[in-house]
Design a protein around this motif. Structure first.
Motif, mmCIF file in Angstrom:
data_model
loop_
_atom_site.group_PDB
_atom_site.id
_atom_site.type_symbol
_atom_site.label_atom_id
_atom_site.label_comp_id
_atom_site.label_asym_id
_atom_site.label_seq_id
_atom_site.Cartn_x
_atom_site.Cartn_y
_atom_site.Cartn_z
ATOM 1 N N ARG A 172 27.649 -35.215 -5.881
ATOM 2 C CA ARG A 172 26.487 -35.285 -6.566
ATOM 3 C C ARG A 172 26.842 -34.849 -7.858
ATOM 4 O O ARG A 172 26.045 -35.680 -8.902
ATOM 5 N N PHE B 25 21.166 -30.634 -4.281
ATOM 6 C CA PHE B 25 22.042 -30.071 -4.808
ATOM 7 C C PHE B 25 22.035 -28.602 -5.007
ATOM 8 O O PHE B 25 23.038 -27.715 -4.570
ATOM 9 N N GLU B 26 20.865 -28.362 -5.399
ATOM 10 C CA GLU B 26 20.520 -26.685 -5.512
ATOM 11 C C GLU B 26 20.560 -26.134 -4.020
ATOM 12 O O GLU B 26 21.084 -25.198 -3.702
ATOM 13 N N ALA C 136 22.182 -27.311 -1.343
ATOM 14 C CA ALA C 136 23.417 -27.318 -0.786
ATOM 15 C C ALA C 136 24.425 -25.998 -1.614
ATOM 16 O O ALA C 136 24.806 -25.494 -0.645
ATOM 17 N N LEU C 137 23.985 -25.839 -2.616
ATOM 18 C CA LEU C 137 24.753 -24.652 -3.617
ATOM 19 C C LEU C 137 24.242 -23.329 -2.683
ATOM 20 O O LEU C 137 25.176 -22.340 -2.553
ATOM 21 N N GLN D 149 29.869 -32.396 -0.636
ATOM 22 C CA GLN D 149 28.507 -32.963 -1.023
ATOM 23 C C GLN D 149 28.209 -32.567 -2.506
ATOM 24 O O GLN D 149 27.696 -33.223 -3.134
ATOM 25 N N CYS D 150 28.456 -31.460 -2.836
ATOM 26 C CA CYS D 150 28.135 -30.998 -4.126
ATOM 27 C C CYS D 150 29.055 -31.531 -5.323
ATOM 28 O O CYS D 150 28.483 -31.969 -6.251
ATOM 29 N N LYS E 239 30.736 -28.379 0.133
ATOM 30 C CA LYS E 239 31.402 -28.394 -1.149
ATOM 31 C C LYS E 239 31.760 -29.753 -1.425
ATOM 32 O O LYS E 239 31.473 -30.328 -2.531
#
Length: 82
Positions: free
Chosen positions: A54, A13-14, A16-17, A50-51, A48
């Motif tokens: 999650r 997540f981190e 991807a962000l 994907q985030c 977006k």
């Protein structure tokens, strides 16, 4: 080491962000060509999604925490996405 970017589905997540923030900065700077901007926007949209997925999974896991009579956590139940 490979120059190929890691597939979005494999990013944390981190990560991807962070990549999404880089894309936003690049698009806001106005330095990208039209074709680059379109590609960046497309990648940003996938990141977006994907985030969000999650975050929804994490929220579902949190909601599965069982609370006792006094409000303290007493355990969890397995996450069932269906």
């Amino acid at each position: 080491m490979s120059d190929q970017p890691q597939p979005i589905a494999e990013l944390s997540f981190e990560a991807a962000l962070k990549r999404l923030e880089e894309i936003v900065r690049r698009l806001e700077s106005g330095e990208a060509t039209l074709d680059e901007a379109i590609d960046l926007y497309s990648e940003g949209d996938r990141l977006k999604q994907q985030c969000e997925a999650r975050l929804q999974a994490a929220q579902a896991r949190i909601e599965k925490i069982q609370l006792g009579r006094g409000g303290e956590p007493t355990g969890t139940t397995p996450f069932d996405p269906s």
